[in-house]
Design a protein around this motif. Sequence first.
Motif, PDB file in Angstrom:
ATOM      1  N   HIS A 107      57.709  12.066 -36.917  1.00 25.85           N
ATOM      2  CA  HIS A 107      57.931  11.886 -35.484  1.00 25.85           C
ATOM      3  C   HIS A 107      56.722  11.217 -34.836  1.00 25.85           C
ATOM      4  CE1 HIS A 107      57.669  13.459 -31.270  1.00 25.85           C
ATOM      5  NE2 HIS A 107      58.831  12.842 -31.234  1.00 25.85           N
ATOM      6  N   GLU A 108      55.545  11.711 -35.245  1.00 23.82           N
ATOM      7  CA  GLU A 108      54.304  11.160 -34.725  1.00 23.82           C
ATOM      8  C   GLU A 108      54.209   9.656 -35.024  1.00 23.82           C
ATOM      9  OE1 GLU A 108      51.057  13.530 -36.074  1.00 23.82           O
ATOM     10  OE2 GLU A 108      49.598  11.983 -35.589  1.00 23.82           O
ATOM     11  N   ARG A 145      56.658   7.622 -35.577  1.00 20.60           N
ATOM     12  CA  ARG A 145      57.679   6.941 -34.788  1.00 20.60           C
ATOM     13  C   ARG A 145      57.189   6.673 -33.359  1.00 20.60           C
ATOM     14  NH1 ARG A 145      63.386   6.368 -34.732  1.00 20.60           N
ATOM     15  NH2 ARG A 145      64.022   7.015 -32.654  1.00 20.60           N
ATOM     16  N   VAL A 146      56.616   7.714 -32.780  1.00 16.55           N
ATOM     17  CA  VAL A 146      56.116   7.580 -31.409  1.00 16.55           C
ATOM     18  C   VAL A 146      55.008   6.535 -31.351  1.00 16.55           C
ATOM     19  CG1 VAL A 146      54.935   8.781 -29.527  1.00 16.55           C
ATOM     20  CG2 VAL A 146      56.759   9.935 -30.796  1.00 16.55           C
ATOM     21  N   MET A 147      54.123   6.601 -32.345  1.00 16.63           N
ATOM     22  CA  MET A 147      53.024   5.622 -32.389  1.00 16.63           C
ATOM     23  C   MET A 147      53.577   4.208 -32.421  1.00 16.63           C
ATOM     24  SD  MET A 147      50.410   7.221 -35.157  1.00 16.63           S
ATOM     25  CE  MET A 147      49.386   8.644 -34.824  1.00 16.63           C
ATOM     26  N   PHE A 186      56.442   3.183 -31.240  1.00 17.78           N
ATOM     27  CA  PHE A 186      57.064   2.834 -29.955  1.00 17.78           C
ATOM     28  C   PHE A 186      56.031   2.456 -28.906  1.00 17.78           C
ATOM     29  CE2 PHE A 186      61.026   5.373 -31.111  1.00 17.78           C
ATOM     30  CZ  PHE A 186      61.718   4.214 -31.396  1.00 17.78           C
ATOM     31  N   VAL A 204      60.434   1.127 -37.822  1.00 21.38           N
ATOM     32  CA  VAL A 204      61.107   1.458 -36.556  1.00 21.38           C
ATOM     33  C   VAL A 204      61.004   0.261 -35.633  1.00 21.38           C
ATOM     34  CG1 VAL A 204      61.296   3.092 -34.676  1.00 21.38           C
ATOM     35  CG2 VAL A 204      60.341   3.809 -36.844  1.00 21.38           C
TER      36      VAL A 204
END
Lengths: 228, 295
Positions: free
Chosen positions: B201-202, B204-206, B208, B295
């Motif tokens: 998740h981390e 992925r956020v990075m 984005f 991503v």
Amino acid sequence: MIQFFNVTKKYENGNIALKDVSVAIKKGEFVFLVGASGAGKSTFTHMLIREIVPSQGQILVDGQSIIRMKNRHVPFLRRKVGFIFQDYQLLQDRTVFENVAFALEIVGLSPQDIRKKVTMVIDLVGLTGHEKSYPEQLSGGEQQRVAIARAIVNNPPLIVADEPTGNLDPETSLEIMKIFNSINKWGTTVLMATHDKEMVNRMRKRVIQLSFGEIIRDEEKGGYYNAQ
Amino acid sequence: MLSNYLKIFIRDGFKFLWRNKGVAFASVVTLAVALTITGFTMVFVNSGNQIVNHLQEQVEINAYVKNDVTRVDALNLAKEIEKMPGFESLEFVSKEKGILLLQERFGTEMDLNETLGGDNPLPDQYIIKATSPDMVEVIVTELGRMEEIDNIVYGKEIVDNILSFTFWAKNLGMFLISGVMLAALFLIMITIRLTVYSRAHEIRVMKFIGATNWYIIFPFFIEGLIIGLLGSLVAAVIIFFGYQNLMEYVILNISFIPLEYDYQKLYYTLAGLIAGGVFIGAIGSLTATRKHLKV
């Protein structure tokens, strides 16, 4: 700022999320993207950070083609688009300060500059005093403020928000909306996908309505009406 | 700008390793256990080989010279024997020396000279060593062709046993080492994959927010490197002291096992283990992280 030319998105399962959509959003505009669930709002917004690539058509963001963009250039596009998610997408093992600072660290700013900017933005979204809190210690509205702070700290020309008030109560939503309004007043383009009927009606901004992947209404100073 | 990145990486590397200390600790322990088992297997197989080599050195061929061959002719045989394939060394034992050796074995209670009435029935003898057990048979055949040789004695069964034991020991050793290594590798890769997955998740956020791939990978790479180093160091220390204690025990208590300290081999093994641990840690986290970057 945003230009869609005959954009179609067909998913692998056959679902058509967007059908031949053409639209332009100018610099400094505040636009609501409305429509029922499944109308194509999320596909629309997520294409702007190239998380989703269109099947046909062309998209320009700040003059740059999303289609022809090389993978290694995507991070730089994403730095120009402050994206705000309905579920905030904060890093759970980082404090409020660190979450916001992260957006500046990836750009390579010095720690001194980072401290200055982050402190300013945290103050702007009204979270002063919460710098050392972790996301799980905050309410939904506060977490969304952190997400907004993170999105704007880098001074991007475009803010895209996907249902930013979807999980919030009306009062908090109003607070959040005020922040977006201020950001827009400083010249940042804001595109917001939302279900929030009351907010759209109250703000009287440009409204683009999607239905089954097609734009069925594009109105200056519009309202929500019965967006089906 | 680069120095800003570096400052952040060093700060974050330690900070997030500390914050994820539970997972990091579990990874270090897993790595240490896997590498300890691998290392001990290598040490055991190495000691096994040492025993095998020792046994191989014990194999000798006794070739008895016919009684009617003169001493000069008997001594000349050495030149021919030395030319045989698989020859390593020889020792000529004359009949006079033979009787002395025999006398030594009987001790002072019996005088052989007196018992035998002054006669020496022993023949001259060659004690020959082959370069390896599988060459013994070759030398024996060659010796059999020599007219001057009367009788050839060698532990045929012993040679056969050693040959099959060597075969098994070496192959089983290789099999064991590769098996354990594979299992260790598998275990480590799974651990790393889980560690990275817990932070998917981390990542992925990075992505984005606009972090470049190398910006995301680098801290994971460093983290994997540190975990690999710590895990393999722990394993190396355990193996080092384990080896010393085990060897001491074996040498003191089971004296018939011909084992010797082989620190050079041990150091090579430990160095290989540490290098392997660091490599697996770093490369493992690199590949595991890459999977989540799309991503």
